[in-house]
Enzyme design. Structure first.
Site, PDB file in Angstrom:
ATOM      1  N   ILE A   1      64.074 -37.236  -7.534  1.00  0.00           N
ATOM      2  CA  ILE A   1      65.211 -36.719  -8.291  1.00  0.00           C
ATOM      3  C   ILE A   1      66.410 -36.996  -7.388  1.00  0.00           C
ATOM      4  O   ILE A   1      66.610 -36.308  -6.378  1.00  0.00           O
ATOM      5  CB  ILE A   1      65.081 -35.217  -8.583  1.00  0.00           C
ATOM      6  CG1 ILE A   1      63.869 -34.954  -9.460  1.00  0.00           C
ATOM      7  CG2 ILE A   1      66.342 -34.695  -9.273  1.00  0.00           C
ATOM      8  CD1 ILE A   1      63.635 -33.498  -9.786  1.00  0.00           C
ATOM      9  N   PRO A   2      67.224 -38.001  -7.699  1.00  0.00           N
ATOM     10  CA  PRO A   2      68.185 -38.552  -6.728  1.00  0.00           C
ATOM     11  C   PRO A   2      69.467 -37.740  -6.541  1.00  0.00           C
ATOM     12  O   PRO A   2      70.564 -38.193  -6.860  1.00  0.00           O
ATOM     13  CB  PRO A   2      68.478 -39.937  -7.315  1.00  0.00           C
ATOM     14  CG  PRO A   2      68.353 -39.730  -8.789  1.00  0.00           C
ATOM     15  CD  PRO A   2      67.219 -38.759  -8.966  1.00  0.00           C
ATOM     16  N   CYS A   3      69.316 -36.548  -5.971  1.00  0.00           N
ATOM     17  CA  CYS A   3      70.509 -35.739  -5.688  1.00  0.00           C
ATOM     18  C   CYS A   3      71.388 -36.400  -4.631  1.00  0.00           C
ATOM     19  O   CYS A   3      72.571 -36.073  -4.501  1.00  0.00           O
ATOM     20  CB  CYS A   3      70.119 -34.323  -5.280  1.00  0.00           C
ATOM     21  SG  CYS A   3      68.979 -34.225  -3.889  1.00  0.00           S
ATOM     22  N   HIS A   4      70.812 -37.350  -3.884  1.00  0.00           N
ATOM     23  CA  HIS A   4      71.604 -38.056  -2.872  1.00  0.00           C
ATOM     24  C   HIS A   4      72.653 -38.968  -3.509  1.00  0.00           C
ATOM     25  O   HIS A   4      73.575 -39.427  -2.827  1.00  0.00           O
ATOM     26  CB  HIS A   4      70.686 -38.883  -1.958  1.00  0.00           C
ATOM     27  CG  HIS A   4      69.901 -39.937  -2.667  1.00  0.00           C
ATOM     28  ND1 HIS A   4      68.747 -39.662  -3.385  1.00  0.00           N
ATOM     29  CD2 HIS A   4      70.100 -41.284  -2.803  1.00  0.00           C
ATOM     30  CE1 HIS A   4      68.273 -40.778  -3.903  1.00  0.00           C
ATOM     31  NE2 HIS A   4      69.075 -41.783  -3.569  1.00  0.00           N
TER      32      HIS A   4
END
Length: 275
Positions: A239-242
């Site tokens: 889950i690409p919160c970056h």
């Protein structure tokens, strides 16, 4: 009375009377507005509807009571809900689980976990039969395992690498040939799940802002709440919160180290350019 004072007064009224589950018309009358005007004004200021705010207040109180080992019927009564059916619906809507599942904290749930090396550092990855439920970058193994177990206090943990984990970890080897094999099993509120779903829509090699994500979930005035949900993401990288940065262009903070976030963004940009 200013709009801010009206909303403050409405919030206090809801908090003081949530056990009576006041209707929209009652709260609106308390601050001398029409239901339509009050509904629109409240959502503009708080980012959620009055009904949703009442649900949040009710669910937090219900969680406190469940922690005291009250029965579901007792919790329903104390919260002002008409029965266990409404309590069940409320938990499904807000928490993404039933009251019983919340109360049992993962009881009877089998979770496999293992350690792995990635290009961005060591990770702890965990999975249920439904999918990946946890992925975090670790500095201290004992601390990482403790945090995992705190999220599922009654679950049964087995140190084991399974196919779900192996499929998920391929993404760190630049293998995106079959992303459909990566399954997620997420535990979160309706709002958190909505934010995490929006994160999954950000293409690799690109970035979005907190306000941009807020707009995508139709809550343009809630970037801070979005930031909190992003900070609670239980599955790093997948889950690409970056990929969420500040509107100024600054990379910003990252739960697992801001330098790692910068490295991830650069790595993905390199894949996009074919380097």
């Amino acid at each position: 009375m200013t709009d801010f004072e009206r909303i403050t007064k409405a919030i206090h009224f809801i908090k003081d009377n949530f056990k009576q589950q006041p209707r929209l018309e009652e709260v609106a009358a308390h601050i001398h507005l029409s239901p339509f005007h009050f509904q629109r004004l409240f959502k503009e200021w708080s980012g959620v509807s009055p009904k949703k705010f009442l649900q949040y207040i009710s669910i937090e109180y219900s969680k406190q009571l469940l922690g005291k080992k009250l029965s579901l019927a007792e919790v329903s009564f104390e919260t002002g809900l008409s029965g266990t059916g409404r309590l069940h619906d409320l938990f499904i809507t807000i928490e993404g689980m039933t009251p019983g599942e919340y109360k049992n904290e993962g009881e009877n749930l089998a979770i496999n976990y293992s350690h792995a090396e990635t290009v961005f550092g060591d990770v702890l990855i965990a999975s249920t039969p439904k999918g990946i439920c946890h992925l975090s970058f670790v500095d201290t193994t004992a601390k990482a395992i403790k945090e995992l177990k705190q999220s599922f206090r009654q679950a049964r943990f087995v140190q084991k690498t399974d196919m779900l984990q192996q499929n998920a970890l391929k993404i760190f080897n630049r293998d995106w040939s079959d992303l459909s094999k990566i399954k997620l099993h997420l535990k979160g509120t309706e709002f958190q799940l909505k934010v995490w779903q929006a994160l999954l829509q950000i293409p690799s090699g690109e970035a979005d802002t907190y306000s941009g994500i807020a707009g995508k979930i139709s809550l343009p005035k809630a970037p801070r709440a979005v930031g909190t949900a992003i900070g609670n993401n239980p599955v790093a990288f997948l889950i690409p919160c970056h990929r969420v940065i500040r509107s100024t262009g600054i990379t910003g903070e990252y739960r697992w180290n801001s330098d790692r976030k910068t490295a991830m963004l650069g790595w993905e940009a390199a894949q996009l350019s074919g380097e």
